[in-house]
Structure formats: C-alpha cells, structure tokens
Scaffold this motif. Structure first.
Motif, PDB file in Angstrom:
ATOM      1  N   ARG A   1       0.901  -1.193   0.093  1.00  0.00           N
ATOM      2  CA  ARG A   1      -0.015   0.061  -0.191  1.00  0.00           C
ATOM      3  C   ARG A   1       0.881   1.147  -0.077  1.00  0.00           C
ATOM      4  NH1 ARG A   1      -2.941  -3.012   3.898  1.00  0.00           N
ATOM      5  NH2 ARG A   1      -2.372  -1.705   5.540  1.00  0.00           N
ATOM      6  N   ALA A   2       2.052   1.134   0.492  1.00  0.00           N
ATOM      7  CA  ALA A   2       3.081   2.395   0.726  1.00  0.00           C
ATOM      8  C   ALA A   2       3.732   2.735  -0.515  1.00  0.00           C
ATOM      9  CB  ALA A   2       3.901   2.125   1.703  1.00  0.00           C
ATOM     10  N   ILE A   3       3.658   1.828  -1.665  1.00  0.00           N
ATOM     11  CA  ILE A   3       4.275   2.099  -2.836  1.00  0.00           C
ATOM     12  C   ILE A   3       3.794   3.103  -3.834  1.00  0.00           C
ATOM     13  CG2 ILE A   3       4.793   0.969  -5.205  1.00  0.00           C
ATOM     14  CD1 ILE A   3       5.088  -1.819  -3.466  1.00  0.00           C
ATOM     15  N   VAL A   4       4.334   4.340  -4.358  1.00  0.00           N
ATOM     16  CA  VAL A   4       3.894   5.264  -4.891  1.00  0.00           C
ATOM     17  C   VAL A   4       3.415   4.577  -6.314  1.00  0.00           C
ATOM     18  CG1 VAL A   4       4.299   7.482  -5.809  1.00  0.00           C
ATOM     19  CG2 VAL A   4       5.109   6.949  -3.640  1.00  0.00           C
ATOM     20  N   PRO A   5       2.146   4.935  -6.867  1.00  0.00           N
ATOM     21  CA  PRO A   5       1.710   4.441  -8.100  1.00  0.00           C
ATOM     22  C   PRO A   5       2.288   5.060  -9.231  1.00  0.00           C
ATOM     23  CG  PRO A   5       0.075   5.321  -7.024  1.00  0.00           C
ATOM     24  CD  PRO A   5       0.914   5.327  -6.078  1.00  0.00           C
TER      25      PRO A   5
ATOM     26  N   SER B   1       0.562   6.517 -11.653  1.00  0.00           N
ATOM     27  CA  SER B   1      -0.312   7.779 -11.698  1.00  0.00           C
ATOM     28  C   SER B   1       0.051   9.038 -10.775  1.00  0.00           C
ATOM     29  CB  SER B   1      -1.641   7.522 -11.661  1.00  0.00           C
ATOM     30  OG  SER B   1      -2.218   7.039 -10.215  1.00  0.00           O
ATOM     31  N   ALA B   2       0.662   8.530  -9.628  1.00  0.00           N
ATOM     32  CA  ALA B   2       0.991   9.459  -8.678  1.00  0.00           C
ATOM     33  C   ALA B   2       2.216  10.512  -8.827  1.00  0.00           C
ATOM     34  CB  ALA B   2       1.002   9.000  -7.383  1.00  0.00           C
ATOM     35  N   TRP B   3       3.156   9.663  -9.657  1.00  0.00           N
ATOM     36  CA  TRP B   3       4.395  10.519 -10.067  1.00  0.00           C
ATOM     37  C   TRP B   3       4.555  11.136 -11.443  1.00  0.00           C
ATOM     38  CZ3 TRP B   3       6.712   8.354 -14.055  1.00  0.00           C
ATOM     39  CH2 TRP B   3       7.046   6.703 -14.134  1.00  0.00           C
ATOM     40  N   GLY B   4       3.267  10.923 -12.155  1.00  0.00           N
ATOM     41  CA  GLY B   4       3.074  11.500 -13.252  1.00  0.00           C
ATOM     42  C   GLY B   4       3.391  10.694 -14.577  1.00  0.00           C
ATOM     43  N   GLY B   5       3.637   9.495 -14.281  1.00  0.00           N
ATOM     44  CA  GLY B   5       3.715   8.443 -15.549  1.00  0.00           C
ATOM     45  C   GLY B   5       2.567   8.069 -16.118  1.00  0.00           C
TER      46      GLY B   5
ATOM     47  N   ALA C   1      11.241   6.228 -25.543  1.00  0.00           N
ATOM     48  CA  ALA C   1      11.850   7.044 -27.019  1.00  0.00           C
ATOM     49  C   ALA C   1      13.123   6.632 -27.377  1.00  0.00           C
ATOM     50  CB  ALA C   1      11.682   8.530 -26.671  1.00  0.00           C
ATOM     51  N   SER C   2      14.323   6.584 -26.564  1.00  0.00           N
ATOM     52  CA  SER C   2      15.591   6.155 -26.868  1.00  0.00           C
ATOM     53  C   SER C   2      16.005   4.688 -26.899  1.00  0.00           C
ATOM     54  CB  SER C   2      16.370   6.725 -25.916  1.00  0.00           C
ATOM     55  OG  SER C   2      16.318   8.240 -25.959  1.00  0.00           O
ATOM     56  N   LYS C   3      15.190   3.978 -26.129  1.00  0.00           N
ATOM     57  CA  LYS C   3      15.765   2.544 -26.092  1.00  0.00           C
ATOM     58  C   LYS C   3      14.443   1.602 -26.843  1.00  0.00           C
ATOM     59  CE  LYS C   3      18.493   0.903 -24.268  1.00  0.00           C
ATOM     60  NZ  LYS C   3      19.757   0.540 -24.728  1.00  0.00           N
ATOM     61  N   GLY C   4      13.324   2.310 -27.130  1.00  0.00           N
ATOM     62  CA  GLY C   4      12.452   1.540 -27.667  1.00  0.00           C
ATOM     63  C   GLY C   4      11.571   0.476 -26.850  1.00  0.00           C
ATOM     64  N   TRP C   5      11.938   0.403 -25.138  1.00  0.00           N
ATOM     65  CA  TRP C   5      11.364  -0.402 -24.614  1.00  0.00           C
ATOM     66  C   TRP C   5       9.747  -0.195 -24.348  1.00  0.00           C
ATOM     67  CZ3 TRP C   5      15.997   0.238 -20.666  1.00  0.00           C
ATOM     68  CH2 TRP C   5      16.993  -0.607 -21.272  1.00  0.00           C
ATOM     69  N   LEU C   6       9.028  -0.989 -23.664  1.00  0.00           N
ATOM     70  CA  LEU C   6       7.668  -0.934 -23.328  1.00  0.00           C
ATOM     71  C   LEU C   6       7.703   0.238 -22.276  1.00  0.00           C
ATOM     72  CD1 LEU C   6       4.772  -2.183 -23.340  1.00  0.00           C
ATOM     73  CD2 LEU C   6       5.541  -3.520 -21.248  1.00  0.00           C
ATOM     74  N   ASP C   7       8.578   0.091 -21.406  1.00  0.00           N
ATOM     75  CA  ASP C   7       8.385   1.150 -20.190  1.00  0.00           C
ATOM     76  C   ASP C   7       9.720   1.234 -19.428  1.00  0.00           C
ATOM     77  OD1 ASP C   7       7.330   2.647 -18.217  1.00  0.00           O
ATOM     78  OD2 ASP C   7       5.679   1.437 -17.779  1.00  0.00           O
ATOM     79  N   ILE C   8       9.778   2.007 -18.240  1.00  0.00           N
ATOM     80  CA  ILE C   8      10.987   1.877 -17.282  1.00  0.00           C
ATOM     81  C   ILE C   8      11.128   0.312 -17.159  1.00  0.00           C
ATOM     82  CG2 ILE C   8      11.821   2.006 -15.031  1.00  0.00           C
ATOM     83  CD1 ILE C   8       9.945   4.621 -14.997  1.00  0.00           C
ATOM     84  N   PRO C   9      12.552  -0.009 -17.449  1.00  0.00           N
ATOM     85  CA  PRO C   9      12.851  -1.606 -17.410  1.00  0.00           C
ATOM     86  C   PRO C   9      12.743  -2.231 -16.053  1.00  0.00           C
ATOM     87  CG  PRO C   9      15.062  -0.064 -17.254  1.00  0.00           C
ATOM     88  CD  PRO C   9      13.630   0.758 -17.468  1.00  0.00           C
ATOM     89  N   TYR C  10      12.670  -1.333 -14.788  1.00  0.00           N
ATOM     90  CA  TYR C  10      12.408  -2.150 -13.645  1.00  0.00           C
ATOM     91  C   TYR C  10      11.005  -1.978 -13.201  1.00  0.00           C
ATOM     92  CZ  TYR C  10      17.112  -0.467 -14.005  1.00  0.00           C
ATOM     93  OH  TYR C  10      18.522  -0.287 -14.343  1.00  0.00           O
ATOM     94  N   HIS C  11      10.699  -2.762 -12.219  1.00  0.00           N
ATOM     95  CA  HIS C  11       9.161  -2.854 -11.644  1.00  0.00           C
ATOM     96  C   HIS C  11       9.164  -1.829 -10.618  1.00  0.00           C
ATOM     97  CE1 HIS C  11       9.520  -6.868 -13.438  1.00  0.00           C
ATOM     98  NE2 HIS C  11       8.594  -6.407 -14.371  1.00  0.00           N
ATOM     99  N   TYR C  12      10.269  -1.519  -9.743  1.00  0.00           N
ATOM    100  CA  TYR C  12      10.046  -0.792  -8.771  1.00  0.00           C
ATOM    101  C   TYR C  12      11.480   0.093  -8.628  1.00  0.00           C
ATOM    102  CZ  TYR C  12       6.484  -3.917  -7.334  1.00  0.00           C
ATOM    103  OH  TYR C  12       5.445  -4.772  -7.370  1.00  0.00           O
TER     104      TYR C  12
ATOM    105  N   MET D   1       9.152   3.793  -1.970  1.00  0.00           N
ATOM    106  CA  MET D   1       8.939   2.816  -3.225  1.00  0.00           C
ATOM    107  C   MET D   1       8.259   3.465  -4.181  1.00  0.00           C
ATOM    108  SD  MET D   1       9.028  -0.403  -0.411  1.00  0.00           S
ATOM    109  CE  MET D   1       8.014   0.324   0.740  1.00  0.00           C
ATOM    110  N   TYR D   2       8.641   3.286  -5.322  1.00  0.00           N
ATOM    111  CA  TYR D   2       7.710   3.988  -6.496  1.00  0.00           C
ATOM    112  C   TYR D   2       7.413   2.523  -7.491  1.00  0.00           C
ATOM    113  CZ  TYR D   2       9.359   8.393  -4.957  1.00  0.00           C
ATOM    114  OH  TYR D   2       9.503   9.354  -4.120  1.00  0.00           O
TER     115      TYR D   2
END
Length: 204
Positions: free
Chosen positions: A28-32, A34-38, A82-93, A101-102
């Motif tokens: 529950r403490a993990i910042v989602p 949507s909260a950090w603007g992603g 944009a630069s790597k062509g990845w789906l998203d940030i490579p890490y989950h947290y 924790m984000y």
C-alpha cells in the motif's frame, strides 16, 4: 545458503512481529505510476510473465540529495520508450534516497535489460545512485528488505532466488560493489527471512 542466525530465530520472533508493520502495508505504501506523473504501458505490446525471482539493480549514475525522484522517474520513462524502444521503465520498482518505493513497469510485464540475461520471471528493483561510488543509506537498505519480503511472500519466491543483476550477467557490475556486498554476504536474505518469519508469527 548461510543463515547463522536461524538457531536464535524463535527468540527474535515476538519482538519482530510486534515491531514490524504487516507486509500488506508495504504494498500500500508504494507510490503508483499515476501519482508520480507516469503513463501506463501499452498492454498489447507487453511480454507477460510469472514472478519466480527477485533481482536487485542500481541506477548506475549519481543521484544527488535534493533531486526530485518523481521528475527522475518521468525522465526515465520517456528515455526508456523514446531512446531505447522499450515498453516502459525497465524495472518494476524504484527506491529513492529516503527509502520511498515507486511503482515503475507493471509487475505483470517482463522487464528489459542492456545485458545478456532474460529478465522474464524477475521482479526488478532499482535503487537510485551509483554504488560503485557511494554507499547505500540505511533507509534504502530497509526499503529493499521490505520490498523483497513483500514480493517473496506474494509470489512465493525462495530465498535462493533473491539475487542481483551481476549474478545473472557477466558483463555488468550492477548493483555496484557497495550494494552488491549486501547481496554477497546474505544480508538481504537474512533480513527477508526474519521479516517473513515475523509475518508468519503474526498470522498465527
């Protein structure tokens, strides 16, 4: 595995169970995102997986005190796509300097890597900073333990499968010598084992 503390574990459980918050409070403490603007990843392009391992990374770059972690996450998300062509940030947290924790990539989607291992099945945790140059602080270490324990409990990951990036690839020093020491010396496995034992004692 080396767990020299285990004979004394029963003596520690009452204190640990009393002092620690339930593991579900960690999630529950993990910042989602949507909260950090992603923005959410495109689920139609995601490579889905089931978590069987927990793998620790570092940012690999300096992270100065006062740096806005949410702005960092937005830049990382933009660069990853944009630069790597990845789906998203490579890490989950991602864990910041204060131990917050984000959420990054959705945990159901396999991560990405610049190195030669397949991150499918790995829950990927990044700690900000370059731990070839600096030491992790206690807030970061504590957050790593809490997050690893939550993930281990939720996905039934064994202690043997709590490792780091360099344990899966020969062409990286990630998570940096000063953080890897805690992996190599079983600090995280010891602490996670205690945390899980305390959770089990609480539920009895």
């Amino acid at each position: 595995m080396r767990f020299p503390f285990l004979p004394c574990l029963a003596l520690l459980l009452p204190l640990w169970a009393h002092a620690a918050e339930p593991l579900n409070s960690v999630e529950r403490a993990i910042v989602p995102v949507s909260a950090w603007g992603g923005t959410p990843a495109d689920a139609s392009k995601a490579r889905r997986h089931a978590i069987t391992r927990i793998t620790l990374h570092h940012q690999g770059e300096p992270f100065k005190p006062g740096t806005d972690p949410q702005a960092y996450l937005r830049r990382l998300q933009s660069w990853s796509r944009a630069s790597k062509g990845w789906l998203d940030i490579p890490y989950h947290y991602v864990i910041d300097l204060d131990g917050r924790m984000y959420e990054a990539r959705h945990i159901d989607y396999a991560g990405d890597t610049n190195t030669d291992y397949d991150p499918s099945g790995h829950a990927l945790i990044e700690v900000v900073g370059n731990f070839e140059e600096v030491e992790p602080n206690q807030a970061q270490l504590d957050a790593v333990v809490e997050l690893m324990a939550m993930l281990a409990a939720k996905y039934k990951v064994s202690l043997d499968d709590i490792r780091s990036h360099r344990d899966h690839s020969d062409n990286t020093v990630c998570p940096g010598a000063n953080l890897y020491r805690y992996v190599k010396e079983d600090y995280f496995r010891h602490k996670v084992a205690l945390r899980l034992a305390g959770e089990q004692a609480r539920s009895r």
